[in-house]
Scaffold this motif. Sequence first.
Motif, PDB file in Angstrom:
ATOM      1  N   UNK A 125      22.838  -2.976   1.362  1.00 34.37           N
ATOM      2  CA  UNK A 125      22.711  -3.481  -0.001  1.00 34.37           C
ATOM      3  C   UNK A 125      22.146  -2.449  -0.957  1.00 34.37           C
ATOM      4  N   UNK A 126      21.328  -1.565  -0.451  1.00 32.85           N
ATOM      5  CA  UNK A 126      20.762  -0.480  -1.254  1.00 32.85           C
ATOM      6  C   UNK A 126      21.673   0.740  -1.301  1.00 32.85           C
ATOM      7  N   UNK A 127      22.810   0.649  -0.624  1.00 28.51           N
ATOM      8  CA  UNK A 127      23.768   1.751  -0.518  1.00 28.51           C
ATOM      9  C   UNK A 127      23.133   3.008   0.082  1.00 28.51           C
ATOM     10  N   UNK A 128      22.334   2.789   1.092  1.00 29.49           N
ATOM     11  CA  UNK A 128      21.735   3.902   1.826  1.00 29.49           C
ATOM     12  C   UNK A 128      22.834   4.707   2.503  1.00 29.49           C
ATOM     13  N   UNK A 129      22.803   6.023   2.309  1.00 32.58           N
ATOM     14  CA  UNK A 129      23.817   6.907   2.882  1.00 32.58           C
ATOM     15  C   UNK A 129      23.223   7.994   3.774  1.00 32.58           C
ATOM     16  N   UNK A 178      10.391  -7.398   2.687  1.00 32.06           N
ATOM     17  CA  UNK A 178       9.256  -6.984   1.859  1.00 32.06           C
ATOM     18  C   UNK A 178       9.163  -5.465   1.778  1.00 32.06           C
ATOM     19  N   UNK A 179       9.419  -4.800   2.887  1.00 36.87           N
ATOM     20  CA  UNK A 179       9.381  -3.335   2.890  1.00 36.87           C
ATOM     21  C   UNK A 179      10.458  -2.761   1.981  1.00 36.87           C
ATOM     22  N   UNK A 180      11.675  -3.264   2.109  1.00 35.74           N
ATOM     23  CA  UNK A 180      12.773  -2.728   1.305  1.00 35.74           C
ATOM     24  C   UNK A 180      12.574  -3.030  -0.173  1.00 35.74           C
ATOM     25  N   UNK A 181      11.999  -4.188  -0.480  1.00 38.03           N
ATOM     26  CA  UNK A 181      11.717  -4.521  -1.879  1.00 38.03           C
ATOM     27  C   UNK A 181      10.648  -3.599  -2.455  1.00 38.03           C
ATOM     28  N   UNK A 182       9.702  -3.183  -1.596  1.00 38.98           N
ATOM     29  CA  UNK A 182       8.587  -2.364  -2.068  1.00 38.98           C
ATOM     30  C   UNK A 182       8.994  -0.908  -2.302  1.00 38.98           C
ATOM     31  N   UNK A 192      14.337   1.991  -2.316  1.00 37.18           N
ATOM     32  CA  UNK A 192      15.123   2.997  -3.037  1.00 37.18           C
ATOM     33  C   UNK A 192      14.648   4.421  -2.734  1.00 37.18           C
ATOM     34  N   UNK A 193      13.498   4.548  -2.082  1.00 36.52           N
ATOM     35  CA  UNK A 193      13.003   5.891  -1.759  1.00 36.52           C
ATOM     36  C   UNK A 193      13.159   6.222  -0.278  1.00 36.52           C
ATOM     37  N   UNK A 194      13.842   5.359   0.460  1.00 31.78           N
ATOM     38  CA  UNK A 194      14.105   5.664   1.866  1.00 31.78           C
ATOM     39  C   UNK A 194      15.173   6.745   1.957  1.00 31.78           C
ATOM     40  N   UNK A 195      14.820   7.847   2.612  1.00 31.53           N
ATOM     41  CA  UNK A 195      15.757   8.963   2.732  1.00 31.53           C
ATOM     42  C   UNK A 195      16.240   9.205   4.142  1.00 31.53           C
ATOM     43  N   UNK A 196      15.553   8.608   5.138  1.00 32.64           N
ATOM     44  CA  UNK A 196      15.953   8.772   6.530  1.00 32.64           C
ATOM     45  C   UNK A 196      15.391   7.604   7.323  1.00 32.64           C
ATOM     46  N   UNK A 197      16.022   7.349   8.474  1.00 31.82           N
ATOM     47  CA  UNK A 197      15.643   6.185   9.281  1.00 31.82           C
ATOM     48  C   UNK A 197      15.547   6.582  10.748  1.00 31.82           C
ATOM     49  N   UNK A 237       0.830  -1.208   0.000  1.00 29.79           N
ATOM     50  CA  UNK A 237       0.000   0.000   0.000  1.00 29.79           C
ATOM     51  C   UNK A 237       0.867   1.262   0.000  1.00 29.79           C
ATOM     52  N   UNK A 238       1.954   1.242   0.746  1.00 29.92           N
ATOM     53  CA  UNK A 238       2.849   2.405   0.786  1.00 29.92           C
ATOM     54  C   UNK A 238       3.518   2.586  -0.573  1.00 29.92           C
ATOM     55  N   UNK A 239       3.942   1.481  -1.176  1.00 28.00           N
ATOM     56  CA  UNK A 239       4.562   1.554  -2.494  1.00 28.00           C
ATOM     57  C   UNK A 239       3.591   2.132  -3.525  1.00 28.00           C
TER      58      UNK A 239
END
Length: 285
Positions: free
Chosen positions: A239-243, A197-201, A204-209, A166-168
């Motif tokens: 793995x997504x190279x989150x910076x 499942x969250x990371x697959x969905x 690539x649009x995660x900007x902060x944690x 749903x978020x995707x």
Amino acid sequence: MQRIAIMQGRLVAPTGGSMQSFPRDRWREEFALAAAAGMDAIEWIYDVHGADVNPLATDVGVAEMRTLSRQHGIAVVSLCADYFLDRPFVRTSLDNVADLTERLHWLIGRCGQAGITRAVLPFVDASRIDTPDDERRIHEVLRQTLPVCEATGVELHLETSLAPRAFSSLLAQVPDRMLQVNYDSGNSASQGYDVASELAAYGTRIGSVHIKDRIRGGGTVPLGTGDADLPALFSGLAGLRYQGDYVLQVARSTDGCEVEWARHNRAFLAFQLNRVHSSTGNVGC
């Protein structure tokens, strides 16, 4: 090197027993306390509780924030817009939505003036997105708001309780570079969502944690004692190279021990990140 930040208010005793609120009388102290705890940054809070005294609202206040930031080497580059938890866009009148949208635009402008480059907009708990009507309303708010983000250089990061698919779907309808995801490890654990499942969905649009631990269906607990799969999260983000930044929003400890507790949690997080980045060959903290 990725920044490790702490949520504002976590370095002093809570006001009125609140888990999280703007520290009306002690916000200045937190810069020195954050430095003592080894933090790189503070995530600022703008909420109803502190709106009338928040220095972000005035030019004099912003100047004082910047001075304290320089003096103590503690960045303020992110804001948590908890105001919209208490005054949500959903389940309210259209007149209220118009007023709230205006307030959000004003807040983004103030962030731009203060050098804050991202604002986290929460849609959890009382502000959760429950229905198709809720989603349509949020789309309209975003449509009006993202040009303001573009003009000010302030990204909008959505924190929601939506399931991965749903978020995707919501994000796919708003493919704007200024709109990103704030991933909250505790909230996802509480909902019982699977990290992979969250990371697959939408990884690539995660900007902060936001980093915290929660029991499935329950509240916040110390890191490593709940149902948050932190190793899977850190490995997946590597793995997504989150910076981007990691913001500690952890369970509270004994009043008066806030700095020691923050130092402990920073060490826990840094150890986990270094272990993952060492195994993948990426540069960690």
